[in-house]
Design an enzyme around this catalytic site. Structure first.
Site, PDB file in Angstrom:
ATOM      1  N   HIS A 107       8.683  43.567  10.029  1.00  0.00           N
ATOM      2  CA  HIS A 107       9.851  43.141   9.259  1.00  0.00           C
ATOM      3  C   HIS A 107      10.091  44.135   8.120  1.00  0.00           C
ATOM      4  O   HIS A 107       9.259  44.994   7.856  1.00  0.00           O
ATOM      5  CB  HIS A 107       9.580  41.793   8.578  1.00  0.00           C
ATOM      6  N   GLU A 141       5.387  42.601   6.765  1.00  0.00           N
ATOM      7  CA  GLU A 141       6.597  42.990   6.029  1.00  0.00           C
ATOM      8  C   GLU A 141       6.391  44.371   5.422  1.00  0.00           C
ATOM      9  O   GLU A 141       5.351  44.632   4.809  1.00  0.00           O
ATOM     10  CB  GLU A 141       6.881  42.004   4.897  1.00  0.00           C
ATOM     11  N   HIS A 145      11.495  42.442  14.069  1.00  0.00           N
ATOM     12  CA  HIS A 145      12.093  41.112  13.915  1.00  0.00           C
ATOM     13  C   HIS A 145      13.392  41.033  14.726  1.00  0.00           C
ATOM     14  O   HIS A 145      13.706  40.000  15.313  1.00  0.00           O
ATOM     15  CB  HIS A 145      12.341  40.853  12.428  1.00  0.00           C
ATOM     16  N   ASP A 196      16.049  43.767  11.113  1.00  0.00           N
ATOM     17  CA  ASP A 196      14.897  44.533  10.621  1.00  0.00           C
ATOM     18  C   ASP A 196      13.844  44.787  11.706  1.00  0.00           C
ATOM     19  O   ASP A 196      13.768  44.010  12.650  1.00  0.00           O
ATOM     20  CB  ASP A 196      14.284  43.839   9.397  1.00  0.00           C
TER      21      ASP A 196
END
Length: 184
Positions: free
Chosen positions: A37, A119, A158, A168
């Site tokens: 992400h 992330e 993602h 993303d």
């Protein structure tokens, strides 16, 4: 607090920042997917503690106009890689972080049940830092060793598992370079 008798899996290379936004994976769930992400708060601004605050339900939603839409949101990720390469862990790998939302991979719904979420501090359009790629590659190799059901072909963005909702890690993420770092 969880009831699973297995020990929580925290990476020794990560700074712990425990999030309350997790729960048990379903019984028998395999860890077999890695989801990449991106996030920055406010969007396009790097540094600061807003992402950590969001994942820990401590974000002051009055601190920036964009944050109003995040009020009451309960999300997390297993790992977060800052632009500096600092690795932060919010949820033990054996537990279900709330990162993917409504999602599906190869016809299997609810990716949070069987995925690990990472992330990257960034945006779809901003090139990621060398430090981020380096740390992401080291972490990915560790995850591939630790979880036999997780294979290079099961590493996705993602956008791959929620294409109607998400973009993303975006066009700035260099998949070919990342794959080369894995030796795959």
């Amino acid at each position: 607090m969880h009831t699973d008798s297995s020990p929580d899996v925290w990476l020794s290379s990560a700074r712990r920042c425990p999030s309350p936004n997790f729960n048990e994976r379903p019984a028998g769930a395999d860890i077999s997917l890695l989801v990449i992400h991106n996030i920055s708060l406010p969007p396009g601004q790097f540094g600061g503690d807003a992402v950590e605050q969001l994942f820990c339900n401590a974000l002051d939603c009055s601190a920036h106009p964009y944050y109003q839409k995040l009020k009451g949101l309960r999300v997390s990720s297993h790992l977060y890689i800052r632009r500096s390469g600092e690795l932060v862990q919010f949820v033990p790998l054996n537990l279900r972080a709330w990162h993917a939302g409504e999602s599906s991979f190869e016809g299997r719904p609810n990716c949070n049940d069987y995925a690990i979420g990472i992330e990257l501090e960034g945006t779809d359009e901003t090139p990621y830092s060398q430090s981020q790629y380096d740390v992401l590659a080291v972490v990915t190799k560790e995850l591939l060793r630790r979880y036999p059901m997780l294979m290079p072909e099961r590493i996705v963005g993602h956008s791959d598992i929620a294409p109607e909702r998400k973009t993303d890690p975006g066009q700035a993420f260099d998949w070919a370079y990342y794959t080369s770092l894995l030796g795959a």
